[in-house]
Write a protein that holds these residues in place. Structure first.
Motif, PDB file in Angstrom:
ATOM      1  N   ALA A 257      64.318  54.647  27.887  1.00  0.00           N
ATOM      2  CA  ALA A 257      64.536  53.198  27.870  1.00  0.00           C
ATOM      3  C   ALA A 257      63.595  52.479  28.835  1.00  0.00           C
ATOM      4  CB  ALA A 257      65.991  52.883  28.226  1.00  0.00           C
ATOM      5  N   ARG A 258      63.213  53.159  29.933  1.00  0.00           N
ATOM      6  CA  ARG A 258      62.318  52.539  30.915  1.00  0.00           C
ATOM      7  C   ARG A 258      60.841  52.690  30.555  1.00  0.00           C
ATOM      8  NH1 ARG A 258      65.604  55.334  34.613  1.00  0.00           N
ATOM      9  NH2 ARG A 258      63.904  56.811  34.987  1.00  0.00           N
ATOM     10  N   ALA A 259      60.517  53.663  29.703  1.00  0.00           N
ATOM     11  CA  ALA A 259      59.121  54.035  29.479  1.00  0.00           C
ATOM     12  C   ALA A 259      58.208  52.875  29.068  1.00  0.00           C
ATOM     13  CB  ALA A 259      59.043  55.170  28.455  1.00  0.00           C
ATOM     14  N   PRO A 260      58.600  52.017  28.109  1.00  0.00           N
ATOM     15  CA  PRO A 260      57.692  50.928  27.719  1.00  0.00           C
ATOM     16  C   PRO A 260      57.373  49.968  28.859  1.00  0.00           C
ATOM     17  CG  PRO A 260      59.405  51.232  26.069  1.00  0.00           C
ATOM     18  CD  PRO A 260      59.811  52.035  27.263  1.00  0.00           C
ATOM     19  N   TYR A 261      58.289  49.842  29.817  1.00  0.00           N
ATOM     20  CA  TYR A 261      58.052  48.962  30.958  1.00  0.00           C
ATOM     21  C   TYR A 261      57.240  49.678  32.042  1.00  0.00           C
ATOM     22  CZ  TYR A 261      61.824  46.762  28.395  1.00  0.00           C
ATOM     23  OH  TYR A 261      62.591  46.222  27.387  1.00  0.00           O
ATOM     24  N   ASP A 262      57.401  51.018  32.140  1.00  0.00           N
ATOM     25  CA  ASP A 262      56.568  51.799  33.062  1.00  0.00           C
ATOM     26  C   ASP A 262      55.097  51.671  32.691  1.00  0.00           C
ATOM     27  OD1 ASP A 262      58.830  52.635  34.404  1.00  0.00           O
ATOM     28  OD2 ASP A 262      58.944  54.576  33.373  1.00  0.00           O
ATOM     29  N   VAL A 263      54.823  51.656  31.387  1.00  0.00           N
ATOM     30  CA  VAL A 263      53.449  51.480  30.906  1.00  0.00           C
ATOM     31  C   VAL A 263      52.851  50.191  31.467  1.00  0.00           C
ATOM     32  CG1 VAL A 263      52.037  50.976  28.874  1.00  0.00           C
ATOM     33  CG2 VAL A 263      53.773  52.759  28.758  1.00  0.00           C
ATOM     34  N   TYR A 283      58.942  49.471  19.829  1.00  0.00           N
ATOM     35  CA  TYR A 283      60.332  49.863  19.556  1.00  0.00           C
ATOM     36  C   TYR A 283      61.220  48.644  19.294  1.00  0.00           C
ATOM     37  CZ  TYR A 283      58.322  54.072  21.436  1.00  0.00           C
ATOM     38  OH  TYR A 283      57.486  55.146  21.650  1.00  0.00           O
ATOM     39  N   GLY A 284      60.640  47.642  18.658  1.00  0.00           N
ATOM     40  CA  GLY A 284      61.389  46.439  18.308  1.00  0.00           C
ATOM     41  C   GLY A 284      61.199  45.339  19.333  1.00  0.00           C
ATOM     42  N   SER A 285      60.624  44.227  18.909  1.00  0.00           N
ATOM     43  CA  SER A 285      60.279  43.148  19.847  1.00  0.00           C
ATOM     44  C   SER A 285      61.494  42.503  20.500  1.00  0.00           C
ATOM     45  CB  SER A 285      59.469  42.069  19.119  1.00  0.00           C
ATOM     46  OG  SER A 285      58.211  42.567  18.721  1.00  0.00           O
ATOM     47  N   GLU A 286      62.545  42.231  19.717  1.00  0.00           N
ATOM     48  CA  GLU A 286      63.690  41.512  20.272  1.00  0.00           C
ATOM     49  C   GLU A 286      64.351  42.301  21.391  1.00  0.00           C
ATOM     50  OE1 GLU A 286      66.241  38.824  17.939  1.00  0.00           O
ATOM     51  OE2 GLU A 286      65.410  39.845  16.181  1.00  0.00           O
ATOM     52  N   GLY A 287      64.585  43.578  21.161  1.00  0.00           N
ATOM     53  CA  GLY A 287      65.203  44.405  22.195  1.00  0.00           C
ATOM     54  C   GLY A 287      64.311  44.565  23.408  1.00  0.00           C
ATOM     55  N   PHE A 288      63.013  44.700  23.175  1.00  0.00           N
ATOM     56  CA  PHE A 288      62.066  44.839  24.280  1.00  0.00           C
ATOM     57  C   PHE A 288      62.121  43.612  25.185  1.00  0.00           C
ATOM     58  CE2 PHE A 288      58.069  43.967  26.324  1.00  0.00           C
ATOM     59  CZ  PHE A 288      57.678  45.191  26.842  1.00  0.00           C
ATOM     60  N   LEU A 289      62.066  42.428  24.590  1.00  0.00           N
ATOM     61  CA  LEU A 289      62.062  41.209  25.388  1.00  0.00           C
ATOM     62  C   LEU A 289      63.413  40.962  26.056  1.00  0.00           C
ATOM     63  CD1 LEU A 289      60.017  38.885  22.999  1.00  0.00           C
ATOM     64  CD2 LEU A 289      59.216  40.033  25.072  1.00  0.00           C
ATOM     65  N   ASN A 291      65.483  43.085  27.214  1.00  0.00           N
ATOM     66  CA  ASN A 291      65.702  43.974  28.352  1.00  0.00           C
ATOM     67  C   ASN A 291      64.536  44.003  29.334  1.00  0.00           C
ATOM     68  OD1 ASN A 291      68.309  45.072  27.471  1.00  0.00           O
ATOM     69  ND2 ASN A 291      67.134  45.998  25.806  1.00  0.00           N
ATOM     70  N   ALA A 292      63.538  43.162  29.108  1.00  0.00           N
ATOM     71  CA  ALA A 292      62.329  43.180  29.930  1.00  0.00           C
ATOM     72  C   ALA A 292      62.612  42.689  31.352  1.00  0.00           C
ATOM     73  CB  ALA A 292      61.248  42.316  29.292  1.00  0.00           C
ATOM     74  N   PRO A 293      61.994  43.295  32.349  1.00  0.00           N
ATOM     75  CA  PRO A 293      62.135  42.797  33.724  1.00  0.00           C
ATOM     76  C   PRO A 293      61.521  41.407  33.862  1.00  0.00           C
ATOM     77  CG  PRO A 293      60.422  44.503  33.583  1.00  0.00           C
ATOM     78  CD  PRO A 293      61.115  44.480  32.264  1.00  0.00           C
ATOM     79  N   ASP A 294      62.004  40.642  34.849  1.00  0.00           N
ATOM     80  CA  ASP A 294      61.592  39.251  34.998  1.00  0.00           C
ATOM     81  C   ASP A 294      60.089  39.100  35.215  1.00  0.00           C
ATOM     82  OD1 ASP A 294      64.154  38.326  34.627  1.00  0.00           O
ATOM     83  OD2 ASP A 294      64.622  38.238  36.766  1.00  0.00           O
ATOM     84  N   TRP A 295      59.460  40.066  35.890  1.00  0.00           N
ATOM     85  CA  TRP A 295      58.036  39.918  36.199  1.00  0.00           C
ATOM     86  C   TRP A 295      57.169  39.877  34.946  1.00  0.00           C
ATOM     87  CZ3 TRP A 295      55.369  44.189  34.483  1.00  0.00           C
ATOM     88  CH2 TRP A 295      56.037  45.419  34.440  1.00  0.00           C
ATOM     89  N   LEU A 296      57.656  40.435  33.831  1.00  0.00           N
ATOM     90  CA  LEU A 296      56.864  40.412  32.608  1.00  0.00           C
ATOM     91  C   LEU A 296      56.745  39.014  32.017  1.00  0.00           C
ATOM     92  CD1 LEU A 296      57.571  43.574  30.414  1.00  0.00           C
ATOM     93  CD2 LEU A 296      55.378  42.739  31.276  1.00  0.00           C
ATOM     94  N   ALA A 297      57.724  38.156  32.271  1.00  0.00           N
ATOM     95  CA  ALA A 297      57.663  36.789  31.748  1.00  0.00           C
ATOM     96  C   ALA A 297      56.488  36.024  32.336  1.00  0.00           C
ATOM     97  CB  ALA A 297      58.973  36.063  32.039  1.00  0.00           C
ATOM     98  N   GLY A 298      56.026  36.449  33.492  1.00  0.00           N
ATOM     99  CA  GLY A 298      54.898  35.794  34.123  1.00  0.00           C
ATOM    100  C   GLY A 298      53.548  36.232  33.590  1.00  0.00           C
ATOM    101  N   TRP A 299      53.538  37.228  32.705  1.00  0.00           N
ATOM    102  CA  TRP A 299      52.270  37.678  32.127  1.00  0.00           C
ATOM    103  C   TRP A 299      51.649  36.586  31.253  1.00  0.00           C
ATOM    104  CZ3 TRP A 299      51.050  43.314  30.501  1.00  0.00           C
ATOM    105  CH2 TRP A 299      51.162  44.159  31.614  1.00  0.00           C
TER     106      TRP A 299
END
Length: 430
Positions: A257-263, A283-289, A291-299
């Motif tokens: 579950a953490r792997a896509p964010y570790d990348v 692995y599905g956009s809706e689920g990825f977003l 559960n995404a950590p907050d720092w990714l929103a700043g990308w």
């Protein structure tokens, strides 16, 4: 300008190898290769050819000896001094020395590892095994060889005048698309067509046509060799390969579950600005977003590569808004199965709502639909994917179930871990 028809005619005397350089590849491959070299250099992977278009009998069309000749030639290639100078000294995405001295030393000494080729009925089984940084560089040249050899098989029976007419019609067809697109205010389009191009010469012609016909609306090419030779921007970020392999290495569901964010955490340590682009659909956009950590929103933005592109962009807009980000400042790169009509439609729909950009692939560099009898040159869906990592199978779910790959039991496990429910199946053309 090269007379493509004459050069195609001369291919019958085997003047040109298909792949001429190790940088006749997509820019994202080199960026990812450096990341893998830094973070996972000892991972052992297997890449395999997958022809999604079973109606195209590659083993009937392509002579095995000629295919081996082309693959063997690729294994003889190494980075030239000029190519090395370009990579070491050029500015990419506003950054000098994008590629580290350590990576460049390794790349300059590289020869691609062996391949395994076997005919299975009407198709070829083509696999590559070894360390991840080496094996991953086979993907793009292998696809380019197979796509072009298939094209040569069709073109082989044509005379000089027939070839001249064919290419004149294809050029006219592309130029009409360019004339339509250049009228769109604020459009940004890049060439993403290396993987399934008609040929190297045709991709090079298409890029030159885009440069002349679209001016500043054409922002660059994913092909490193063409970018170098034509003094254009090399365009690309990252692809599904990274989360697929990281996920395969996970020892349990929690790590999976953490792997896509570790990348992306590893990626963030190396890159900033327009290279911080999320590819959420592995692995599905809706689920990825969700559960995404907050720092990714700043990308900087998101690349849309499967499913309904408009729906995916709306999901991204809602996600940014919910995270307190301004969607009008975010970059959305559309890159799945685009042609001029879809680019125009999406540009008009999202203009002013996001910073939309388009990676135009197969239908830029391989649209010969309707130009030959029986549509024998129509593009088809051929991929070369990582199928295992350290002996564990890889999985891709995508936002389109028709693009899913991996063992059935692992697909079901990944759906459970990533909370993927019912998906809309869309035709996979390219």
């Amino acid at each position: 300008m090269v007379d493509i028809a004459a050069r195609v005619w001369n291919h019958k005397w085997k003047i040109d190898p298909i792949v001429r350089s190790l940088i006749d590849t997509d820019f994202y491959k080199l960026l990812m290769c450096q990341s893998v070299f830094r973070n996972k250099p000892d991972t052992q992977v297997t890449f395999s050819l997958i022809n999604r278009s079973k109606h195209v009998p590659l083993a009937q069309l392509i002579d095995e000896g000629e295919l081996r000749e082309q693959l063997d030639h690729i294994r003889s290639l190494s980075l030239s001094r000029g190519e090395s100078t370009w990579m070491r000294g050029n500015t990419f995405y506003g950054k000098r020395q994008m590629f580290t001295p350590e990576f460049m030393d390794w790349f300059e000494a590289l020869r691609l590892p062996p391949y395994h080729l076997e005919r299975r009925g009407d198709q070829y089984e083509l696999t590559f095994e070894g360390s991840w940084p080496e094996v991953m560089l086979w993907e793009i040249p292998a696809l380019a060889v197979l796509m072009e050899l298939r094209g040569r098989a069709v073109l082989n029976g044509m005379g000089r005048f027939e070839l001249q007419v064919l290419y004149a019609r294809a050029m006219t067809k592309l130029w009409e698309k360019i004339k339509t697109l250049r009228e769109l205010d604020g459009l940004r389009v890049a060439d993403f067509g290396t993987r399934r191009r008609h040929s190297f010469l045709w991709q090079d012609w298409a890029v030159q046509a885009m440069y002349e016909g679209m001016g500043e609306k054409f922002v660059g090419t994913s092909n490193c060799l063409i970018a170098k030779n034509r003094d254009l921007e090399a365009i690309g970020t990252n692809a599904h390969e990274l989360p697929m392999v990281y996920s395969a290495l996970a020892k349990n569901d929690a790590e999976l579950a953490r792997a896509p964010y570790d990348v992306l955490s590893d990626w963030q340590e190396e890159h900033d600005g327009n290279l911080r682009i999320i590819l959420p659909d592995t692995y599905g956009s809706e689920g990825f977003l969700e559960n995404a950590p907050d720092w990714l929103a700043g990308w900087t933005g998101i690349r849309v590569d499967s499913g309904d592109p408009a729906a995916a962009a709306e999901i991204a807009i809602d996600w940014w808004t919910a995270r307190g980000e301004d969607p009008t400042q975010k970059l959305v790169i559309f890159s799945d199965g685009l042609d001029a009509g879809k680019i125009e439609e999406l540009h008009k729909q999202f203009k002013g709502r996001v910073r939309a950009s388009f990676g135009w692939g197969t239908m830029l560099t391989n649209d010969f639909i309707g130009l030959t009898e029986g549509d024998a040159l129509a593009p088809f869906s051929l991929v070369c994917k990582a199928v295992s990592a350290n002996g564990r199978p890889t999985v891709k779910l995508s936002d389109n179930p028709n693009k899913a790959m991996g063992p059935e039991d692992e697909i079901e496990r990944y759906k459970r871990v990533f909370g993927v429910g019912k998906q809309e199946a869309l035709d996979v053309v390219v």
